[in-house]
Scaffold this motif. Structure first.
Motif, PDB file in Angstrom:
ATOM      1  N   LYS A  14       0.853  -1.185   0.000  1.00  0.00           N
ATOM      2  CA  LYS A  14       0.000   0.000   0.000  1.00  0.00           C
ATOM      3  C   LYS A  14       0.886   1.231   0.000  1.00  0.00           C
ATOM      4  N   ALA A  15       0.490   2.236  -0.758  1.00  0.00           N
ATOM      5  CA  ALA A  15       1.270   3.461  -0.843  1.00  0.00           C
ATOM      6  C   ALA A  15       0.325   4.649  -0.794  1.00  0.00           C
ATOM      7  N   THR A  16       0.857   5.771  -0.364  1.00  0.00           N
ATOM      8  CA  THR A  16       0.057   6.991  -0.308  1.00  0.00           C
ATOM      9  C   THR A  16       0.101   7.702  -1.655  1.00  0.00           C
ATOM     10  N   GLU A  17      -0.846   8.581  -1.858  1.00  0.00           N
ATOM     11  CA  GLU A  17      -0.947   9.298  -3.117  1.00  0.00           C
ATOM     12  C   GLU A  17       0.301  10.163  -3.341  1.00  0.00           C
ATOM     13  N   LYS A  18       0.844  10.109  -4.568  1.00  0.00           N
ATOM     14  CA  LYS A  18       2.015  10.877  -4.989  1.00  0.00           C
ATOM     15  C   LYS A  18       3.287  10.493  -4.226  1.00  0.00           C
ATOM     16  N   GLN A  19       3.331   9.280  -3.680  1.00  0.00           N
ATOM     17  CA  GLN A  19       4.522   8.805  -2.974  1.00  0.00           C
ATOM     18  C   GLN A  19       5.606   8.411  -3.974  1.00  0.00           C
ATOM     19  N   LYS A  20       6.846   8.638  -3.605  1.00  0.00           N
ATOM     20  CA  LYS A  20       7.975   8.157  -4.391  1.00  0.00           C
ATOM     21  C   LYS A  20       8.282   6.729  -3.962  1.00  0.00           C
ATOM     22  N   THR A  83       4.570  -6.646  -8.595  1.00  0.00           N
ATOM     23  CA  THR A  83       4.124  -6.108  -7.313  1.00  0.00           C
ATOM     24  C   THR A  83       2.874  -5.268  -7.562  1.00  0.00           C
ATOM     25  N   ILE A  84       1.808  -5.567  -6.819  1.00  0.00           N
ATOM     26  CA  ILE A  84       0.588  -4.780  -6.913  1.00  0.00           C
ATOM     27  C   ILE A  84       0.679  -3.643  -5.902  1.00  0.00           C
ATOM     28  N   VAL A  85       0.531  -2.435  -6.376  1.00  0.00           N
ATOM     29  CA  VAL A  85       0.580  -1.250  -5.516  1.00  0.00           C
ATOM     30  C   VAL A  85      -0.829  -0.687  -5.404  1.00  0.00           C
ATOM     31  N   GLU A  86      -1.371  -0.681  -4.198  1.00  0.00           N
ATOM     32  CA  GLU A  86      -2.673  -0.063  -3.957  1.00  0.00           C
ATOM     33  C   GLU A  86      -2.451   1.347  -3.445  1.00  0.00           C
ATOM     34  N   ILE A  87      -3.028   2.310  -4.128  1.00  0.00           N
ATOM     35  CA  ILE A  87      -2.848   3.711  -3.760  1.00  0.00           C
ATOM     36  C   ILE A  87      -3.969   4.111  -2.815  1.00  0.00           C
ATOM     37  N   GLU A  88      -3.601   4.481  -1.599  1.00  0.00           N
ATOM     38  CA  GLU A  88      -4.593   4.877  -0.605  1.00  0.00           C
ATOM     39  C   GLU A  88      -4.876   6.372  -0.747  1.00  0.00           C
ATOM     40  N   ARG A  89      -6.095   6.672  -1.140  1.00  0.00           N
ATOM     41  CA  ARG A  89      -6.504   8.070  -1.258  1.00  0.00           C
ATOM     42  C   ARG A  89      -6.863   8.606   0.120  1.00  0.00           C
ATOM     43  N   ARG A  90      -7.056   9.893   0.202  1.00  0.00           N
ATOM     44  CA  ARG A  90      -7.445  10.521   1.465  1.00  0.00           C
ATOM     45  C   ARG A  90      -8.806  10.002   1.901  1.00  0.00           C
ATOM     46  N   LYS A  91      -8.873   9.461   3.104  1.00  0.00           N
ATOM     47  CA  LYS A  91     -10.103   8.850   3.585  1.00  0.00           C
ATOM     48  C   LYS A  91     -11.047   9.906   4.155  1.00  0.00           C
ATOM     49  N   ARG A  92     -12.324   9.729   3.844  1.00  0.00           N
ATOM     50  CA  ARG A  92     -13.342  10.598   4.406  1.00  0.00           C
ATOM     51  C   ARG A  92     -13.861  10.026   5.714  1.00  0.00           C
ATOM     52  N   GLN A  93     -14.316  10.892   6.596  1.00  0.00           N
ATOM     53  CA  GLN A  93     -14.889  10.432   7.851  1.00  0.00           C
ATOM     54  C   GLN A  93     -16.195   9.691   7.574  1.00  0.00           C
ATOM     55  N   PRO A  94     -16.384   8.522   8.200  1.00  0.00           N
ATOM     56  CA  PRO A  94     -17.615   7.768   7.957  1.00  0.00           C
ATOM     57  C   PRO A  94     -18.840   8.531   8.442  1.00  0.00           C
ATOM     58  N   ASN A  95     -19.917   8.411   7.695  1.00  0.00           N
ATOM     59  CA  ASN A  95     -21.186   9.043   8.042  1.00  0.00           C
ATOM     60  C   ASN A  95     -21.871   8.197   9.111  1.00  0.00           C
ATOM     61  N   LEU A  96     -22.058   8.775  10.311  1.00  0.00           N
ATOM     62  CA  LEU A  96     -22.632   8.026  11.429  1.00  0.00           C
ATOM     63  C   LEU A  96     -24.032   7.525  11.098  1.00  0.00           C
ATOM     64  N   LEU A  97     -24.811   8.329  10.406  1.00  0.00           N
ATOM     65  CA  LEU A  97     -26.172   7.925  10.059  1.00  0.00           C
ATOM     66  C   LEU A  97     -26.161   6.733   9.104  1.00  0.00           C
ATOM     67  N   ALA A  98     -25.255   6.773   8.121  1.00  0.00           N
ATOM     68  CA  ALA A  98     -25.170   5.672   7.158  1.00  0.00           C
ATOM     69  C   ALA A  98     -24.692   4.391   7.840  1.00  0.00           C
ATOM     70  N   VAL A  99     -23.689   4.515   8.718  1.00  0.00           N
ATOM     71  CA  VAL A  99     -23.180   3.345   9.437  1.00  0.00           C
ATOM     72  C   VAL A  99     -24.278   2.735  10.303  1.00  0.00           C
ATOM     73  N   THR A 100     -25.036   3.583  10.996  1.00  0.00           N
ATOM     74  CA  THR A 100     -26.124   3.088  11.838  1.00  0.00           C
ATOM     75  C   THR A 100     -27.195   2.384  11.009  1.00  0.00           C
ATOM     76  N   GLY A 101     -27.539   2.975   9.851  1.00  0.00           N
ATOM     77  CA  GLY A 101     -28.535   2.358   8.978  1.00  0.00           C
ATOM     78  C   GLY A 101     -28.089   1.011   8.450  1.00  0.00           C
ATOM     79  N   ILE A 102     -26.818   0.913   8.052  1.00  0.00           N
ATOM     80  CA  ILE A 102     -26.288  -0.362   7.551  1.00  0.00           C
ATOM     81  C   ILE A 102     -26.268  -1.397   8.661  1.00  0.00           C
ATOM     82  N   TRP A 103     -25.878  -0.981   9.877  1.00  0.00           N
ATOM     83  CA  TRP A 103     -25.830  -1.914  11.011  1.00  0.00           C
ATOM     84  C   TRP A 103     -27.229  -2.460  11.313  1.00  0.00           C
ATOM     85  N   ILE A 104     -28.230  -1.580  11.323  1.00  0.00           N
ATOM     86  CA  ILE A 104     -29.602  -2.016  11.596  1.00  0.00           C
ATOM     87  C   ILE A 104     -30.086  -2.962  10.495  1.00  0.00           C
TER      88      ILE A 104
END
Length: 205
Positions: A14-20, A83-104
């Protein structure tokens, strides 16, 4: 040729975006060469914003790059060729309402699946007959059987998946982990065959 250096590409990183990417990031190297410390920090590829989520580094491309910088070293590849390189983009904060709905949704769905299974196999009738066989009395709700059965069902699921939240009972992988591993293997094989491969080297930044 001079010294021999053996290169084993890592299967997946795994690598970060624009990493050397340096050689040490994508490969293990060994040999009797005094240049190994320098080789580990050899520039291989600059990740760009235009790159997709996955890129594939090929051993041929890596060795070509290394030969240009170290012409007197013989490089011998061993192990995987990509070698497979997965580029990790900037993660967004999870939506509490969406997480709760999926859990239910998952909770209700799994509960309905268990109840429908018990209805299909007439579990309540089986427990009633078992109560009658053991006690000689008719009982619509034999709780002394149903309660331990319900507790055992939950404990059985915990033991089956070998997890209580993040705690594991032993080192044996659970069936879910095995299936996830198989899925990742298939995904990696697909990425190697279909996704964009890094071909000729880009200009150094």
């Amino acid at each position: 040729m001079g010294d021999v250096v053996y290169i084993r590409l890592k299967n997946y990183i795994k690598a970060t975006e624009k990493q050397k990417l340096m050689l040490k990031d994508i490969a293990y190297i060994t040999g009797n060469s005094k240049f190994i410390p320098r080789l580990k920090h050899t520039f291989i590829y600059q990740l760009k914003s235009s790159d997709q989520k996955y890129i594939v580094m090929d051993i041929f491309t890596v060795i070509t790059e290394l030969h240009e910088q170290f012409p007197n070293i013989e490089f011998q590849p061993v192990g995987p060729n990509q070698t497979i390189v997965e580029i990790e983009r900037r993660k967004r904060q999870p939506n509490l309402l969406a997480v709760t709905g999926i859990w239910i949704l998952l909770f209700v769905g799994s509960g309905m699946a268990i109840m429908n299974f018990h209805y299909d196999v007439s579990m309540q009738e089986v427990q009633q007959k078992l109560h009658y066989m053991l006690t000689g009395e008719q009982q619509k709700f034999p709780l002394w059987i149903q309660i331990p059965y319900s507790i055992g069902l939950g404990l059985g699921m915990i033991l089956f998946f070998n997890h209580v939240f993040k705690k594991r009972f032993n080192e044996e992988p659970s069936p879910l982990e095995v299936e996830m591993f198989n899925y990742e293997q298939d995904l990696n094989q697909y990425v190697i065959m279909k996704e964009n491969k890094v071909g000729h080297k880009d200009d150094h930044p």
